[in-house]
Each structure stands twice: as structure tokens, then as C-alpha cells.
Design a protein around this motif. Sequence first.
Motif, PDB file in Angstrom:
ATOM      1  N   ASP A   3       0.794  -1.226   0.000  1.00 32.21           N
ATOM      2  CA  ASP A   3       0.000   0.000   0.000  1.00 32.21           C
ATOM      3  C   ASP A   3       0.829   1.280   0.000  1.00 32.21           C
ATOM      4  O   ASP A   3       0.279   2.381  -0.001  1.00 32.21           O
ATOM      5  N   ARG A   4       2.155   1.165   0.035  1.00 31.03           N
ATOM      6  CA  ARG A   4       3.058   2.313  -0.067  1.00 31.03           C
ATOM      7  C   ARG A   4       4.285   1.863  -0.862  1.00 31.03           C
ATOM      8  O   ARG A   4       4.518   0.668  -1.040  1.00 31.03           O
ATOM      9  N   ASP A   5       5.101   2.799  -1.327  1.00 29.76           N
ATOM     10  CA  ASP A   5       6.377   2.425  -1.924  1.00 29.76           C
ATOM     11  C   ASP A   5       7.244   1.718  -0.883  1.00 29.76           C
ATOM     12  O   ASP A   5       7.252   2.078   0.300  1.00 29.76           O
ATOM     13  N   ALA A   6       8.008   0.731  -1.328  1.00 28.20           N
ATOM     14  CA  ALA A   6       8.785  -0.086  -0.406  1.00 28.20           C
ATOM     15  C   ALA A   6       9.764   0.742   0.416  1.00 28.20           C
ATOM     16  O   ALA A   6       9.890   0.553   1.632  1.00 28.20           O
ATOM     17  N   ASP A   7      10.465   1.687  -0.217  1.00 26.83           N
ATOM     18  CA  ASP A   7      11.465   2.455   0.537  1.00 26.83           C
ATOM     19  C   ASP A   7      10.833   3.480   1.472  1.00 26.83           C
ATOM     20  O   ASP A   7      11.510   3.972   2.380  1.00 26.83           O
ATOM     21  N   PHE A   8       9.569   3.799   1.291  1.00 26.60           N
ATOM     22  CA  PHE A   8       8.877   4.617   2.285  1.00 26.60           C
ATOM     23  C   PHE A   8       8.855   3.874   3.614  1.00 26.60           C
ATOM     24  O   PHE A   8       9.138   4.453   4.675  1.00 26.60           O
ATOM     25  N   TRP A  32      -4.146  -4.634  -7.543  1.00 27.56           N
ATOM     26  CA  TRP A  32      -4.673  -3.271  -7.439  1.00 27.56           C
ATOM     27  C   TRP A  32      -3.765  -2.408  -6.585  1.00 27.56           C
ATOM     28  O   TRP A  32      -3.110  -2.899  -5.664  1.00 27.56           O
ATOM     29  N   GLN A  33      -3.765  -1.136  -6.867  1.00 30.45           N
ATOM     30  CA  GLN A  33      -3.012  -0.121  -6.127  1.00 30.45           C
ATOM     31  C   GLN A  33      -1.541  -0.525  -5.997  1.00 30.45           C
ATOM     32  O   GLN A  33      -0.942  -0.449  -4.933  1.00 30.45           O
ATOM     33  N   ILE A  34      -0.978  -0.963  -7.114  1.00 31.53           N
ATOM     34  CA  ILE A  34       0.428  -1.365  -7.136  1.00 31.53           C
ATOM     35  C   ILE A  34       1.287  -0.106  -7.053  1.00 31.53           C
ATOM     36  O   ILE A  34       1.066   0.855  -7.795  1.00 31.53           O
ATOM     37  N   PRO A  35       2.279  -0.080  -6.163  1.00 37.38           N
ATOM     38  CA  PRO A  35       3.113   1.129  -6.033  1.00 37.38           C
ATOM     39  C   PRO A  35       3.835   1.468  -7.326  1.00 37.38           C
ATOM     40  O   PRO A  35       4.152   0.594  -8.145  1.00 37.38           O
ATOM     41  N   LEU A  36       4.133   2.747  -7.481  1.00 35.88           N
ATOM     42  CA  LEU A  36       4.680   3.272  -8.734  1.00 35.88           C
ATOM     43  C   LEU A  36       6.162   3.613  -8.672  1.00 35.88           C
ATOM     44  O   LEU A  36       6.738   4.085  -9.656  1.00 35.88           O
ATOM     45  N   GLY A  69      -3.216 -16.614 -12.550  1.00 32.08           N
ATOM     46  CA  GLY A  69      -4.578 -16.112 -12.491  1.00 32.08           C
ATOM     47  C   GLY A  69      -4.757 -14.616 -12.604  1.00 32.08           C
ATOM     48  O   GLY A  69      -5.895 -14.136 -12.585  1.00 32.08           O
ATOM     49  N   VAL A  70      -3.697 -13.850 -12.749  1.00 35.88           N
ATOM     50  CA  VAL A  70      -3.828 -12.391 -12.777  1.00 35.88           C
ATOM     51  C   VAL A  70      -4.363 -11.945 -14.141  1.00 35.88           C
ATOM     52  O   VAL A  70      -3.840 -12.336 -15.186  1.00 35.88           O
ATOM     53  N   VAL A  71      -5.411 -11.120 -14.117  1.00 34.90           N
ATOM     54  CA  VAL A  71      -6.015 -10.608 -15.345  1.00 34.90           C
ATOM     55  C   VAL A  71      -5.838  -9.106 -15.503  1.00 34.90           C
ATOM     56  O   VAL A  71      -6.123  -8.562 -16.573  1.00 34.90           O
ATOM     57  N   ALA A  72      -5.389  -8.403 -14.452  1.00 28.85           N
ATOM     58  CA  ALA A  72      -5.233  -6.951 -14.552  1.00 28.85           C
ATOM     59  C   ALA A  72      -4.199  -6.465 -13.560  1.00 28.85           C
ATOM     60  O   ALA A  72      -4.098  -6.971 -12.431  1.00 28.85           O
ATOM     61  N   LEU A  73      -3.433  -5.458 -13.984  1.00 27.53           N
ATOM     62  CA  LEU A  73      -2.481  -4.739 -13.139  1.00 27.53           C
ATOM     63  C   LEU A  73      -2.953  -3.297 -13.058  1.00 27.53           C
ATOM     64  O   LEU A  73      -3.001  -2.606 -14.076  1.00 27.53           O
ATOM     65  N   MET A  74      -3.287  -2.841 -11.858  1.00 28.40           N
ATOM     66  CA  MET A  74      -3.775  -1.472 -11.691  1.00 28.40           C
ATOM     67  C   MET A  74      -2.860  -0.740 -10.709  1.00 28.40           C
ATOM     68  O   MET A  74      -2.766  -1.112  -9.538  1.00 28.40           O
ATOM     69  N   TYR A  75      -2.190   0.292 -11.237  1.00 28.28           N
ATOM     70  CA  TYR A  75      -1.198   1.036 -10.463  1.00 28.28           C
ATOM     71  C   TYR A  75      -1.811   2.298  -9.868  1.00 28.28           C
ATOM     72  O   TYR A  75      -2.610   2.985 -10.513  1.00 28.28           O
ATOM     73  N   GLY A  76      -1.374   2.617  -8.646  1.00 25.57           N
ATOM     74  CA  GLY A  76      -1.825   3.850  -8.012  1.00 25.57           C
ATOM     75  C   GLY A  76      -1.170   4.013  -6.664  1.00 25.57           C
ATOM     76  O   GLY A  76      -0.831   3.036  -5.987  1.00 25.57           O
ATOM     77  N   ALA A  77      -0.978   5.261  -6.250  1.00 22.14           N
ATOM     78  CA  ALA A  77      -0.392   5.555  -4.942  1.00 22.14           C
ATOM     79  C   ALA A  77      -1.432   5.317  -3.855  1.00 22.14           C
ATOM     80  O   ALA A  77      -2.577   5.743  -3.979  1.00 22.14           O
TER      81      ALA A  77
END
Length: 621
Positions: free
Chosen positions: A267-272, A317-321, A363-371
Motif C-alpha cells: 500500500d506504499r512504496d517499499a522504501d517509504f 490493485w493499487q500497485i506502487p509506482l 490467475g492475474v487478469v489486470a495490473l492497476m497502479y496507483g499511490a
Amino acid sequence: MTNPIRRALAALLTLTCLGALPALAATGVQGPVPSAFQNRLMVGLFEEAGQNWMRDSNVPWDTRYRYFTKGWADNWGYGARDGAWAASFFTETKAQGYVPVVTYYQLFGEPGGGEQETLAKLKNASTMRSYFEDVKLLLQRAKTFGGPVVVHVEPDAVGFLQFQTNSNPNTYAAIAASGMPELAGVPNTVAGWSLAFLQLRKAVGANNVVLGLHISAWASGKDIAFNSLTDPLQPEVDKVVAFINPAGLASNVTGSTYDVLVGDPLDRDADFYRLTQGADHTWDMSDTASLTSRSYNRYAEWLRLFNQTTGKRWVLWQIPLGNSNHLNVNNSGGARQGYKDNRTEYFFGTSGDAHRRKFANVGVVALMYGAGAGGQSSYQNDLATDGQPYLKKRAGAFLQAGGLSLPAAGTTLPPPGGGSTDAGTPPTDGGVDAGTDGGTRPDGGGDGGTDGGTQPDAGTTDGGTGTSDAGSPADPSKYGFESSTQGWSATGAALSAVSTSTTKAYAGTRSLAVTFNGTSGKGTVAVANAAVPAGRTVTFRFWLPTGSKLVGVQPYALEGAAANWRWTGTWYAVGSLKAGAWNAITVKLPSGSTTPLYQLGVEFQTSGSWTGTAYVDAVTW
């Protein structure tokens, strides 16, 4: 979205790595792909209503998601409680060429506390009545909208409920007791809360809505993605499945089940997390990483076990950017601001093709990126070492070249170069994926994709099935456009109205002129109620003008409610077609397709501003 459970577990669990477990099993992926996902790996972004970065990026993104929090029904007090704000988001998103995705995040905003009071809210009948009245309104607006809508149900709520009920889905909740007539037959249990979404979809008749149930990686009580690395995964999967099966994955009183599962890798960037909390949330990208390591391999195996156990596909969903070129500072909008992560580089870096295939196979059908919060990395300023926006450039090249076809149930995709349809990662990533591989012709070899001839194929007429363009014996097509547009119309930002034209004709003297108005993005020309028999192959003749900004065309068929809005399409990269000539493009309907179709048409994608005209003619089956 905060995650106190994960942080609490991190303080208690030992980060120990044991020996390697077996590699990912070769069992084929399970479950159908919902029609809204168009049978290819979709890529989307978070974007606020009213914004247009996605549209102006000239990337053919697939989905656009936005949180719907408490207050959405009346535009947070700025309108009537009629759901008009949702309707506007749906139509705005569709006009830009994307499938709207609703992250429905209202429960934690209901009166009575926050995440820790989730169960208490479910026990309050008046809260549940108000809450589900809003859910019903959302589904009514989605039904009226008519196009595909994905509703992602309450991130983390199921995980909190599993904690707060001690994994008992039959714990009391005021569902039928809410007094909503539509919910009278739904059990007064925590499982019934989840079933209510299915029941309201049925009651409203919103068959165009795809429902996704959120699965938190810590819901079993062990955070399998970051902390409980030595624990076998199947027992943890089984704990969660036992809780959610009666909540809408197994057969139930509503007669339907959830369509997909939804997971959030972080739910956040890893280095955060590393810089602010001293927590290691970076996953090992190595394809040989142990399944008992903090790695993509371990997460993929967890997804696979869920897919095999439930028969449901996944949306991530909400994959970090963040990427490795970020500055590790709070993002206030400057170039490269934000925190480092590798979740864009894993899927769109040098080994992106292999990694996309791996996750499609589980099984993944979609990658949705967002902060997931303010200050994190963003797609608007994620400059890579080449000075270009990382995700826009790399995901853009992947999507513009046609993307990746998903494996059918019971099968898996081959490794890169094995003949499936991943168009690859751009050459700036070291050449991995080798551009468009040799197996990407989507029409199964029929017609070679390009037809330089001038006469319609013999034998394609069908004794009165479908519509005809009477009075033109030279053109026996179902749609020949000799006297009119035959009910075809244009939608989407890139297109103006269609017309019948004598400028080009594959057969007869006229064709359907498709005019591009200079707005980049997607556009569609389509007709309703085409009487195409089940299993037929529909052939369209398409004139590709020279010098266009078109990057892809996709003939498609959309069935109606009786087929659960099944969508069938065939993507053609423009590079595989011949400019300045008629091309044969086809779509084959499923053997059990319904007739008449809800819609038959062609979708167009441009990579930039362009004004000009393409032509469609001689539609046959």
C-alpha cells in the motif's frame, strides 16, 4: 490506506528464511476470465474524476479506478443524493476509452469508528440500511450506464472481519434485519454482508457489473508476503478460503458468486517503509528466489494457490509506482520525487515479458497502479534514467503493441518467444521480449491478416441471417453500407459521426467512413442487435489509411445479459496490417454465443492527435 494489522504482525514475527520449496506448479490456471477484461492482461491507473492525464498520455490504458468513499452518493454534499457523480465518472471514463473501476471504500467511513469497529457497524441495522441503500444506488447507476463496470468491494474489510469474528463467518450481522426488501432472504451473518452485494446486483439487474472481493495477504493472521516467510502457504490460504467461501465464493442463496479476487501487493512504496519505519518491504525480483523469501515468487505462489483452490482469477490493485531512479523523498510533484520500489520494473523492465506471463499463469487478469497515500511515487513524474516517464513509456509500448493474451482455463502461457501474444517491452529495456514475437497474428492464420483483393469472399452470405443492404447485388455483405450506415454509430473521444461514403469501397460502391477528429485515444464504431449465429467468424474489411496515428484495431462482439455480457475481441497491431489497402480482420464468436448480439463493432486506438478517415466495409459471417 493504512494497515495496522501488518505493522503489528511485523513486530511479532521472525524474519527467517528456510531452504527452497518446489518451483511454481505447472497446473493450468483455473476459472473463467470475466468478459470485462477482454481476455488479455489489462493495465490501468488511479485517476481522479475530472482529470485527463491518462487521456493525454496517448497510451491505450485499459482501466481507470477511483475510490468511492462515504458521501459519494450526493457528491459529498454538493448535489442531490441521486448517484449522479458516479454516472459522470462512468461516462467520462468510457469516453476516454477505459473500463471504469470503483474501489468501494465506504464501510470504514460509516458512523461508529474506523477499521477496528468494522464488525460493530455490521451489527447496526440502521447503519446497514443506509450503507446498502448506497450500494443499491451505485448498482442502479451502473446498470443505466450499460457498459462494463468493475466494483472492487471494500479493501481490507474481509480481513478485518476475519480477525474480529475469530474466523467465524456466521457471526451475527444485521443484513436481512436492515429492513431492505431486497435483502430479506440474505442471512443475518458476516457472510451475509458480502452476499448482499451479489443479491443487490441480481435485484437491480446490473449484469454488466463485475464484483471483486478483496483478499488481504495478512487475513489468516500471518502476513505471508513480508513477515511469515517460513510458513507453508496452503494452510494460510485454506484458513481464508474457509472464511470467504460462504461469503460469496461458494454456492449460496443469491445464485451467483464473486467474479474475481482483488489483491494489493503493497500500500506504499517499499522504501517509504524502509526509511520511515525500518521495515523491509522490497521483494526479490529473481526468478530463482526461494518461496520462503520475501519475493515475487512467494507472492505468485500464494496467488496460484488461491486460484487453484477457489477457481477465481485475480486483479492486482493499487500497485506502487516507485522505481529505482526515485529520490526517496516526499513527492510534491518534482521530477523523480517519491520513494523507490521495484513493482513497475518487475512487470515492465528487462524481464517484464516473462514476469507478466508468470502472473497471468497464476490467475492475474489486470495490473492497476496507483499511490496508496499522499507523498508516494506517481506516474506523472516517475522519470527513469533515460529521462522518460517510466510506466507511461514501458507500459505504453506493451499496450500499443497489443498486450498479452490470457491463458484459457486449464492451460498456461509458454515462456517468452513461445508463440503467444505478448508484444513485449520497449528496446530501452535491453531488447528483452524482442519486440513483437512471431506468434502474434491473432486471426489464427486465416487470410494472413491482409487482403489486397477487391472482391468479397465467396460463400460468406448466409441465407437471410442478419441484416442486409438490399438493392446491391454487387455487395452480398451483411453490412455493406450501400444505402445507409445501417444503424452503425461512433463513440469515443477520437471519433466523429460515421457516414456512408463513395471514397473507398471493398465491394459495391460505398463503405462506412470512420472519421478521426484529432483527439488521441480510443474510439468505437458498432451496431446493435446483429444476428450472428453462434460460433461464427465475423470478417470486416478495413481500409488502413497511410500516415495515420492508429496503433491498433480490434473487431469485437459483445453479448447481452443472458451471456453475462461476454466480450470477445481480436486485437490487431497496425504494424501487422497493410497501409493504403483493404485488410481482412476477424473475430470468432464462442460456440455458445447468443444471438442477436448486444453489439458488434470495431475498436480503434490512436497514439496521438490525428485527423483522417478509415473505412469499414463488407461485414460478413
